[in-house]
Write a protein that holds these residues in place. Structure first.
Motif, PDB file in Angstrom:
ATOM      1  N   SER A   1       0.859  -1.185   0.000  1.00 33.23           N
ATOM      2  CA  SER A   1       0.000   0.000   0.000  1.00 33.23           C
ATOM      3  C   SER A   1       0.891   1.229   0.000  1.00 33.23           C
ATOM      4  CB  SER A   1      -0.914   0.022   1.231  1.00 33.23           C
ATOM      5  OG  SER A   1      -1.882  -0.998   1.161  1.00 33.23           O
ATOM      6  N   ILE A   2       0.486   2.221  -0.787  1.00 31.41           N
ATOM      7  CA  ILE A   2       1.268   3.451  -0.870  1.00 31.41           C
ATOM      8  C   ILE A   2       0.342   4.626  -0.609  1.00 31.41           C
ATOM      9  CG2 ILE A   2       0.953   3.661  -3.366  1.00 31.41           C
ATOM     10  CD1 ILE A   2       3.833   4.767  -3.478  1.00 31.41           C
ATOM     11  N   SER A   3       0.838   5.588   0.124  1.00 31.44           N
ATOM     12  CA  SER A   3       0.017   6.714   0.535  1.00 31.44           C
ATOM     13  C   SER A   3      -0.246   7.669  -0.614  1.00 31.44           C
ATOM     14  CB  SER A   3       0.709   7.482   1.669  1.00 31.44           C
ATOM     15  OG  SER A   3       1.806   8.219   1.159  1.00 31.44           O
ATOM     16  N   THR A   4      -1.172   8.584  -0.383  1.00 32.59           N
ATOM     17  CA  THR A   4      -1.342   9.738  -1.257  1.00 32.59           C
ATOM     18  C   THR A   4      -0.046  10.545  -1.269  1.00 32.59           C
ATOM     19  OG1 THR A   4      -3.699   9.851  -0.767  1.00 32.59           O
ATOM     20  CG2 THR A   4      -2.652  11.869  -1.575  1.00 32.59           C
ATOM     21  N   SER A   5       0.268  11.147  -2.399  1.00 29.26           N
ATOM     22  CA  SER A   5       1.480  11.970  -2.488  1.00 29.26           C
ATOM     23  C   SER A   5       1.317  13.237  -1.662  1.00 29.26           C
ATOM     24  CB  SER A   5       1.758  12.347  -3.941  1.00 29.26           C
ATOM     25  OG  SER A   5       2.040  11.217  -4.713  1.00 29.26           O
ATOM     26  N   ARG A   6       2.387  13.594  -0.959  1.00 29.47           N
ATOM     27  CA  ARG A   6       2.459  14.859  -0.236  1.00 29.47           C
ATOM     28  C   ARG A   6       3.666  15.619  -0.759  1.00 29.47           C
ATOM     29  NH1 ARG A   6      -2.619  15.202   1.470  1.00 29.47           N
ATOM     30  NH2 ARG A   6      -3.184  13.590   3.002  1.00 29.47           N
ATOM     31  N   SER A   7       3.522  16.911  -0.960  1.00 30.25           N
ATOM     32  CA  SER A   7       4.609  17.656  -1.595  1.00 30.25           C
ATOM     33  C   SER A   7       4.777  19.043  -0.982  1.00 30.25           C
ATOM     34  CB  SER A   7       4.359  17.788  -3.095  1.00 30.25           C
ATOM     35  OG  SER A   7       3.161  18.507  -3.336  1.00 30.25           O
ATOM     36  N   PHE A   8       5.945  19.610  -1.232  1.00 32.22           N
ATOM     37  CA  PHE A   8       6.205  20.999  -0.820  1.00 32.22           C
ATOM     38  C   PHE A   8       7.260  21.593  -1.741  1.00 32.22           C
ATOM     39  CE2 PHE A   8       8.899  18.202   1.726  1.00 32.22           C
ATOM     40  CZ  PHE A   8      10.159  18.759   1.548  1.00 32.22           C
TER      41      PHE A   8
END
Length: 265
Positions: free
Chosen positions: A255-262
């Motif tokens: 399982s892989i999470s939703t992408s988070r970015s900055f």
């Protein structure tokens, strides 16, 4: 006869119950369907280089076993251009992303940058999940840079341009400069084409043909970036960091999470 009928009904019921019980056991013992889940809390939208970003992960899995916990990263390079040409009154303005190189159905490559050991003491009953907190270090090399004629020589600027940006620059000029402007650049000033050659790049309606565009790009490349770009230019280089958290449970299910970015300043 009555006792025989009662016994038959009991035996049938016992058989059906046994079958139903066996089906349930088969379902439970089958690792397929033993899913896991992971949630990556939102991150600060902007971070400075050489600082740390706080990350929080919630995860769980049926079976409560975990083979791997890992942080995945990809860095998207961003370039913003505003470049004045030398020979004609035209400004090249563009935003280039390294993701532009990806094909329509091509998935981006994520690099594993850190792994973690599962710790049962991280269970949080209120969240019905394990909670993992850690800091992500933003490398100094990811800092934003602004290059202009005031701080960067033209030769250094063109060295900083990515292959994508260089290709887009030439393509943009071939599509947006009109015939009179191309005549000034290719024929009058730099003499890399004759007037007859330039005329041959266009059809009877004076539209640049596909082959003509290829020829224009080739001639512009022959002149070169350092000559085409004028005295005023600006390139802003920055990076977008995209993080995902991945878990693999005891049944090899990923399982892989939703992408988070900055964005990095």
């Amino acid at each position: 006869m009555k006792n025989f009928l009662t016994l038959s009904i009991f035996s049938t019921a016992l058989f059906l119950c046994s079958c139903e019980k066996n089906d349930i056991i088969a379902d439970v013992s089958d690792p397929q369907g033993f899913t896991s889940n992971v949630f990556f809390s939102p991150l600060t939208p902007v971070a400075f280089a050489d600082t740390e970003v706080e990350c929080e992960i919630e995860y769980w899995s049926l079976g409560d076993e975990f083979q791997e916990l890992s942080l995945l990263q990809r860095v998207i390079a961003l370039e913003e251009y505003e470049v004045q040409l030398t020979d004609v009154d035209y400004v090249y303005i563009a935003e280039i992303s390294s993701d532009d190189a990806l094909g329509e159905d091509e998935d981006p490559v994520r690099d594993e940058v850190r792994t973690f050991q599962h710790d049962f003491t991280n269970w949080v009953p209120d969240k019905t999940a394990y909670v993992l907190k850690f800091d992500y270090y933003v490398e100094p090399s990811l800092a934003k840079a602004i290059l202009t004629e005031d701080n960067t020589a033209i030769s250094d600027l063109t060295q900083e341009m990515s292959e994508l940006a260089v290709a887009d620059f030439y393509d943009d000029l071939s599509r947006n400069l009109d015939k009179s402007e191309l005549q000034i650049i290719l024929v009058d000033v730099h003499a890399v084409a004759t007037q007859n050659e330039l005329n041959g790049y266009y059809d009877a309606a004076d539209n640049l043909t596909s082959d003509g565009r290829s020829s224009v790009i080739s001639k512009l490349q022959q002149i070169g970036l350092n000559t085409l770009i004028g005295a005023e230019y600006e390139l802003e280089k920055s990076n977008l960091v995209v993080l995902n958290f991945q878990i693999i449970n005891g049944y090899d299910e990923e399982s892989i999470s939703t992408s988070r970015s900055f964005n990095v300043n």
